[in-house]
Design an enzyme around this catalytic site. Structure first.
Site, mmCIF file in Angstrom:
data_model
loop_
_atom_site.group_PDB
_atom_site.id
_atom_site.type_symbol
_atom_site.label_atom_id
_atom_site.label_comp_id
_atom_site.label_asym_id
_atom_site.label_seq_id
_atom_site.Cartn_x
_atom_site.Cartn_y
_atom_site.Cartn_z
ATOM 1 N N HIS A 40 30.246 37.330 49.981
ATOM 2 C CA HIS A 40 29.129 37.887 49.209
ATOM 3 C C HIS A 40 29.213 37.522 47.727
ATOM 4 C CE1 HIS A 40 32.050 41.319 49.211
ATOM 5 N NE2 HIS A 40 31.698 41.411 47.941
ATOM 6 N N ASP A 96 36.787 39.572 44.542
ATOM 7 C CA ASP A 96 35.779 40.292 45.329
ATOM 8 C C ASP A 96 34.394 39.927 44.817
ATOM 9 O OD1 ASP A 96 34.493 42.033 47.020
ATOM 10 O OD2 ASP A 96 35.091 43.838 45.937
ATOM 11 N N GLU A 120 26.268 43.528 48.451
ATOM 12 C CA GLU A 120 27.250 44.188 49.326
ATOM 13 C C GLU A 120 27.756 45.459 48.667
ATOM 14 O OE1 GLU A 120 31.531 44.893 50.659
ATOM 15 O OE2 GLU A 120 30.791 44.330 48.688
ATOM 16 N N GLU A 121 28.052 45.375 47.403
ATOM 17 C CA GLU A 121 28.670 46.492 46.698
ATOM 18 C C GLU A 121 27.752 47.706 46.552
ATOM 19 O OE1 GLU A 121 31.762 46.526 46.125
ATOM 20 O OE2 GLU A 121 32.399 44.455 45.903
ATOM 21 N N ASP A 154 36.532 38.770 52.707
ATOM 22 C CA ASP A 154 36.252 39.833 51.739
ATOM 23 C C ASP A 154 37.507 40.657 51.474
ATOM 24 O OD1 ASP A 154 34.899 41.504 49.983
ATOM 25 O OD2 ASP A 154 34.116 42.786 51.561
ATOM 26 N N HIS A 166 38.173 45.893 42.152
ATOM 27 C CA HIS A 166 37.244 46.737 41.394
ATOM 28 C C HIS A 166 37.827 47.217 40.070
ATOM 29 C CE1 HIS A 166 34.448 47.824 45.000
ATOM 30 N NE2 HIS A 166 34.722 46.527 44.936
#
Length: 185
Positions: A2, A14, A48-49, A76, A148
């Protein structure tokens, strides 16, 4: 893979790494003199997030084509080498998976004894709709040190692991696209 990244980092892990892996795999295959028998689809999902919005839209846009997705894999997670693969295919197609695993042995990727893989994240809806899946397990021991956070930056990608994962995904895509197996039956 993604395209979106978490707001506090650059999203290198990510999921910039995943985007690079799948794009490079497609590029390497496109350079080969012998094209695969089947189409290889590279999907770069968005959003996606924030709720798998791209994956949900993909399912709407391609609802009549899902039966043609013979097998899928997604990146991922992880920063290290892939060490294991777990299929989620029909029992009758496990011989093809066993044959394929021999190509990954020199890359130190072992075949799991389990045959229960389900796609996760963006590809979860495809898996739930019946698409067979292959899960590749990379070393994720450092992943949550960066996931993140502001530290999710390009310098955290381990170049040897990026090369190994790209080789794995290239081999997987090309081998499966040339297989006559029906991984659903």
């Amino acid at each position: 893979a993604h395209l979106d990244s978490w707001d506090v980092g650059t999203g290198a892990l990510d999921d910039g790494m995943g985007v690079g892996i799948v794009m490079a795999a497609a590029h390497h295959i496109a350079q080969l003199p012998q094209k695969p028998k089947r189409t290889i689809r590279v999907i770069l999902f968005a959003a996606e997030e924030v709720g798998l919005l791209g994956a949900k839209q993909y399912m709407i846009d391609h609802k009549d084509d899902i039966k043609n997705h013979i097998i899928g894999a997604e990146w991922d997670f992880g920063t290290g080498n892939i060490y294991k693969m777990t299929p989620g295919v029909s029992e009758t197609s496990l011989s093809v998976i066993n044959e394929f695993s021999q190509y990954l042995a020199p890359l130190n990727v072992t075949l799991s004894k389990e045959n229960n893989a389900k796609a996760q994240s963006d590809m979860g809806a495809l898996s739930a709709a019946g698409m067979p899946s292959m899960n590749f397990a990379p070393d994720g021991s450092k992943y949550f040190d960066y996931h993140h956070t502001e530290n999710d930056t390009l310098d955290k990608i381990e170049k040897p692991s990026l090369k190994q994962a790209t080789a794995v995904y290239t081999l997987f895509s090309y081998f499966m696209a040339n297989s006559k197996a029906d991984f659903r039956k």
